[in-house]
Write an enzyme that holds these catalytic residues in place. Structure first.
Site, PDB file in Angstrom:
ATOM      1  N   PRO A 198       0.787  -1.242   0.000  1.00  0.00           N
ATOM      2  CA  PRO A 198       0.000   0.000   0.000  1.00  0.00           C
ATOM      3  C   PRO A 198       0.816   1.288   0.000  1.00  0.00           C
ATOM      4  CG  PRO A 198       0.046  -0.921   2.199  1.00  0.00           C
ATOM      5  CD  PRO A 198       0.778  -1.901   1.325  1.00  0.00           C
ATOM      6  N   CYS A 199       1.477   1.561  -1.135  1.00  0.00           N
ATOM      7  CA  CYS A 199       2.239   2.813  -1.227  1.00  0.00           C
ATOM      8  C   CYS A 199       1.316   4.026  -1.155  1.00  0.00           C
ATOM      9  CB  CYS A 199       3.071   2.833  -2.503  1.00  0.00           C
ATOM     10  SG  CYS A 199       2.180   2.423  -4.005  1.00  0.00           S
TER      11      CYS A 199
END
Length: 291
Positions: free
Chosen positions: A246-247
């Site tokens: 989850p950047c």
């Protein structure tokens, strides 16, 4: 619900999210009747479908797309990565009610640019637009979104990362993993292809719970390089498995969104989607291959 119905509803919801985001960015407040008309549905049907797939009503969802939402997340849901990592979330982090297992390519394998590796790919529907998913025999190794870019550009972007690999179109092979990943129905294996420093950054991202956020400086501190904030930002941007790693949950210290490889509207939609579902206690719906 059959695949054709799922695909139709995903396209409807993706269009609705884009409409809400665009109208709010222009200072307008979308109405239920107006959105339903744009989707070609009755207000009652649209409200029911939207709530089923997003977890909250269209009006409630709009609150998650306000300009100060990221700052609110930073103030109220700032994940303390040290605690998450100490709790054993590293590597098998809980991600929107999903357990993810991952393993990393060795530095030598990475240096060979994917030589001798077969990577399967396919396009899937998602709430954030068309999603290109790639995977090896060991797990998903790539995911990109084409809501803000041309599909050919997204394909070329991911292929460039492993220039010597053999690419084979096979959405059927990938489909069970994608169903698990988006539908929270099982364990989605990831095969991370990156340099050692990048792997450390992505591991830290996996420890950030859904509906929460962190900062680039937090990640730099956790991986033992507190001065390498810029390098961390670069590694975040090079994450090949968007959404699952989850950047989009990494923000600047100020609460500003920062950049996002697949477009800031996609990042904003992901943060709003996850926060809405976390508050509603819902699980993500299931995408299907495009036909």
């Amino acid at each position: 619900m059959n695949d054709q119905s799922q695909s139709y509803h995903y396209r409807v919801i993706a269009r609705a999210l884009a409409e809400i985001d665009a109208m709010q960015a222009g200072g307008q407040a979308p109405t239920l009747d107006g959105l339903a008309a744009r989707m070609g549905m009755s207000p009652a049907h649209f409200q029911r479908t939207f709530s089923q797939w997003v977890g909250v009503s269209p009006k409630r969802y709009q609150q998650y797309l306000t300009l100060d939402h990221a700052r609110h997340l930073l103030a109220e849901r700032h994940s303390v990565l040290e605690a998450s990592l100490a709790s054993g979330l590293s590597g098998t982090g809980r991600l929107h009610d999903l357990f993810i297992k991952w393993e990393a390519m060795t530095p030598g394998e990475f240096a060979r640019g994917g030589e001798g590796l077969t990577i399967y790919w396919g396009w899937f529907e998602s709430p954030f637009g068309p999603a290109l998913v790639m995977g090896t025999d060991r797990g998903i190794c790539g995911m990109g979104f084409a809501a803000e870019q041309d599909e050919a550009e997204v394909m070329a972007d991911l292929i460039r990362r492993w220039p010597r690999a053999d690419f084979v179109e096979d959405p059927i092979m990938l489909r069970p993993w994608v169903l698990d990943a988006f539908g929270a129905t099982g364990t989605a294996p990831l095969y991370l292809i990156g340099a050692p420093f990048q792997i450390k950054v992505w591991e830290a991202l996996l420890a950030v719970p859904s509906g929460h956020v962190t900062t680039y400086s937090d990640i730099a501190r956790v991986i033992g390089h507190p001065a390498a904030v810029r390098a961390v930002g670069t590694a975040v941007g090079r994450n090949p498995v968007s959404f699952l790693i989850p950047c989009h949950r990494a923000l600047r210290k100020s609460g500003a969104l920062g950049g996002y490889h697949w477009g800031l509207p996609v990042k904003r939609a992901m943060l709003a989607w996850e926060a809405a579902r976390a508050d509603a206690g819902g699980a993500a719906p299931v995408p299907v291959p495009q036909t």
